[in-house]
Design a protein around this motif. Sequence first.
Motif, PDB file in Angstrom:
ATOM      1  N   ILE A   1       0.873  -1.166   0.000  1.00 28.04           N
ATOM      2  CA  ILE A   1       0.000   0.000   0.000  1.00 28.04           C
ATOM      3  C   ILE A   1       0.908   1.212   0.000  1.00 28.04           C
ATOM      4  O   ILE A   1       1.678   1.423   0.943  1.00 28.04           O
ATOM      5  CB  ILE A   1      -0.927  -0.008   1.219  1.00 28.04           C
ATOM      6  N   ALA A   2       0.850   1.997  -1.063  1.00 28.20           N
ATOM      7  CA  ALA A   2       1.798   3.087  -1.275  1.00 28.20           C
ATOM      8  C   ALA A   2       1.103   4.434  -1.145  1.00 28.20           C
ATOM      9  O   ALA A   2       0.173   4.734  -1.894  1.00 28.20           O
ATOM     10  CB  ALA A   2       2.449   2.967  -2.654  1.00 28.20           C
ATOM     11  N   PHE A   3       1.563   5.249  -0.180  1.00 28.41           N
ATOM     12  CA  PHE A   3       1.037   6.597  -0.022  1.00 28.41           C
ATOM     13  C   PHE A   3       1.819   7.532  -0.941  1.00 28.41           C
ATOM     14  O   PHE A   3       3.052   7.606  -0.864  1.00 28.41           O
ATOM     15  CB  PHE A   3       1.164   7.059   1.430  1.00 28.41           C
ATOM     16  N   VAL A   4       1.080   8.251  -1.802  1.00 29.04           N
ATOM     17  CA  VAL A   4       1.711   9.103  -2.803  1.00 29.04           C
ATOM     18  C   VAL A   4       0.982  10.443  -2.852  1.00 29.04           C
ATOM     19  O   VAL A   4      -0.092  10.612  -2.265  1.00 29.04           O
ATOM     20  CB  VAL A   4       1.688   8.437  -4.198  1.00 29.04           C
ATOM     21  N   GLY A   5       1.583  11.394  -3.567  1.00 24.57           N
ATOM     22  CA  GLY A   5       0.925  12.659  -3.834  1.00 24.57           C
ATOM     23  C   GLY A   5       0.982  13.631  -2.681  1.00 24.57           C
ATOM     24  O   GLY A   5       1.596  13.393  -1.640  1.00 24.57           O
ATOM     25  N   ALA A   6       0.309  14.767  -2.851  1.00 25.94           N
ATOM     26  CA  ALA A   6       0.277  15.823  -1.840  1.00 25.94           C
ATOM     27  C   ALA A   6      -0.903  15.605  -0.900  1.00 25.94           C
ATOM     28  O   ALA A   6      -1.729  14.722  -1.096  1.00 25.94           O
ATOM     29  CB  ALA A   6       0.181  17.184  -2.519  1.00 25.94           C
TER      30      ALA A   6
END
Length: 859
Positions: free
Chosen positions: A218-223
């Motif tokens: 599970i990859a947390f990305v972005g602003a």
Amino acid sequence: MKTFFTLVFILLITLTVKSQSYTWTNGGGDNDFENPLNWSPTPLFGFPSFGETAVFDGSISTANCNILNPQDFTTLSVLASYTGIINSSISDLTLVSISLQGGTLISPNGLMIVSGNFVKSAAASFVCSGTSLLQYNLASGTLRTMNGSFNLNALEIITSGSVGNRVINFSAATSTCVSLSLNGGSFPMAYRGTINVLSSLNIQGTALTEGTTNTGTIAFVGAGAKTITGTGTALQNRIGNLSFNTTGGLSMSGNIAVTQGWNVTNIASFTAGTSLVTMLGGTITGGATTTSQAMFDNLSISSGSTTIFSGSSIINLKGNLTNNGTITQNTSLLRLSGSGAQSISGSSTTTLNAIEVSNTGTKTLSSAVQLLDSAKVSAAGTLACGGNLTLKSTNSKKARIAEIVAGGSVTGNITVETFIPGGVAGWRILGAAGVSGLTVGSWDGGSGSSSDFAMTCLGCINDPLSAGGYFVSIQNDPTGTGITYTELVVGDALTPGTGSWVFDANSLTTSIDITHSKTGPVVTGPISSSNGLKANPYPSPISVSRLQGHNVSLSSVDVYSPSGSYTSYNGGIPSDVIPMGQGFYANGVGAGALNFVESDKISGNNSMAKMSSSAIGSVFQLQLDGVNDYDRTYIRFHGSATTNFDRTLDAYKRYSTPGYLGYPGAYSKYTTIATVNSSQDYAINSLPFAVTTDAVIPVIVKVSTSGQYTISPVDISNLAVGACVTLKDKLLGVTHNLRTGNYVCNISDTTSVARFELTICADPSAGSSVGVNQYNSVPSSLILINQDGNGAYVNTNFVTNTKATISAYNMMGQKLMTDTEVEGTQTTTYLNLGNVHSQVVIIKVTTAKESSVKKLFVN
């Protein structure tokens, strides 16, 4: 009865046609999914439902299709040849599976449930409308696949059905959801592939095991802000991998269980809370920068598992560490950064590379902690050891407690290991390594062991007569003169800062490796020693030059080796490091007070007698080798040196030690080599550059046994290119060119005068206006000209603010760069030599009072 048969008939019909497929024709022309005229063949219930398949293949029609009412348990099969739009935005859908190879599917604005596979090709489009929720219902143990570049609003994984494992494969890291909810209920779940999350992760469920090996990410990305909400109880609904590469901040709550990895590339900030992350194995990976650290509230290592702290990761902890398993520490740092109380506890011994207290509050070691590198207090907090901290030591590395900043503290008992390499039997100067409260008896190992010395003294296990004659193996030199030694008894204190002569042997000729392990209150803060023999009092290496900075009478430091000679330390020769536990003579101080402060500590972790070089100036050595012994003397050329004794650059030669069995009193018949200046024997002889006059330096050699000896040049490449380097044997009338190799001769054990003469030819290209015999003033500064992997540089260490000009020339006197002006006290300037090809470069530093010149081969 009629009603019963009607229900049975409907059920039989449904089971018969449940696998039936219907192709979209739009024959009714109204684009309505529920119009029977729009399908071929005509569906039994008017439109595809209850396990039937709706096929959009474009063979009859590519017209759009509107799903205006909720649909249940239908399979959508959209082929690549279909180019229309299937719009379900105003209805809910409960689908078995979706294969989207062409066209466009617009999701419901509300709920879409999928229980089978959901796959999409790059040619197709999936539009997530409004605040839609995609709910993936894992109703059996069959692997489910979500494969395609989906941009989802909310994705929720739920379970239903009978007992069994549940597995979903997110496939490649191409799908993104704003929020992700994992609710496994009582079913063990496992994840495959990668799903990107923009905002939140909500973990629910009560299962305490995984279905199968959990490799998903599970990859947390972005602003934007990121949140993780865990379960109510630890170890439930386990996650394989969590990764973070986001410019947003992170906050966590609840319990999160991870089996594979916690990987941080970037997190903008971390909001402290009360969450607990339990690692059931796997790897924690983070960087060294503020935003790449692996941040946690509370961290637990599960029983029976091994968690790897990867590489040089910083593990930043706001709360507590509970270790019931095993940590593989590598070169990582555990940073305790909470503003209040924190602890390290657990049923296992926690082995860490390094630990840092970086905030206020008391950080308590409530269970056994072993350190391989360092403990650091960089803020006004407290590291409360409570007898649970051990600083490990090996033949290559020794853990330490680094400089403690003002307001910070380290309290309680610690255990300090000190590795002392074996080899030749002989004397050592040792001190209590970082703990107080020790006595001579603390070191007494009776017959000798791998942890203590075989000592003889009054009250020791072995008395002074046990060696076959009267001999005390631990003594002091209270005056620091090397003339009269004082025997110690078993109850004498080993005071931090005070050194003792200790005879190290397990036979008449050999000694074994010893790893002291001593426990006591940790030594911190200012320490003063007024004994003739000093010792590093701290559980950390210290710097000779830093000691000189606030002990203005201290010149060189002398350390004795069992091989039979002293090594003097000054100006970085052969090192600037005094390891913890190392005793020494403090020249210029004698029996006067030598003061130690926390800022004397340095970051070296070398074990005893293993010291790295940091020499100032151009250093040349002469090495003397016999059959079983050797010694070295150092000649240094530096623009700040004089022909007189320079406190921070020179060192006199020391000869005597306590006597041996059968040799009462001082003993000095060792194999040694030294230079002579003004009737004084020098271990380190620092001179100004030989410019207009050759450097002619007397050399004295004393040997323990008459025989053949070899005098070798060491680091001859540090001298001027092409300058002659000769050794004259005045007894034999022989002059030997050291550039051609070693000089071998016989030397008598009665020799007591300077038999040899070292000549190093003048080097006019050095550019100084003074030579060896002309430099009489004592300059107030040091200038270092050198090069490293980043290029040539000049380092200044002026006492007062000083302007200096840096110039660079080739061997023909042509300037290679525009003169550089620097001003200050301590400066470091890398030279812009442009595209200079490989050649000898002459670098000159000039001030109003002095100049320093050095030639470097710039490659």
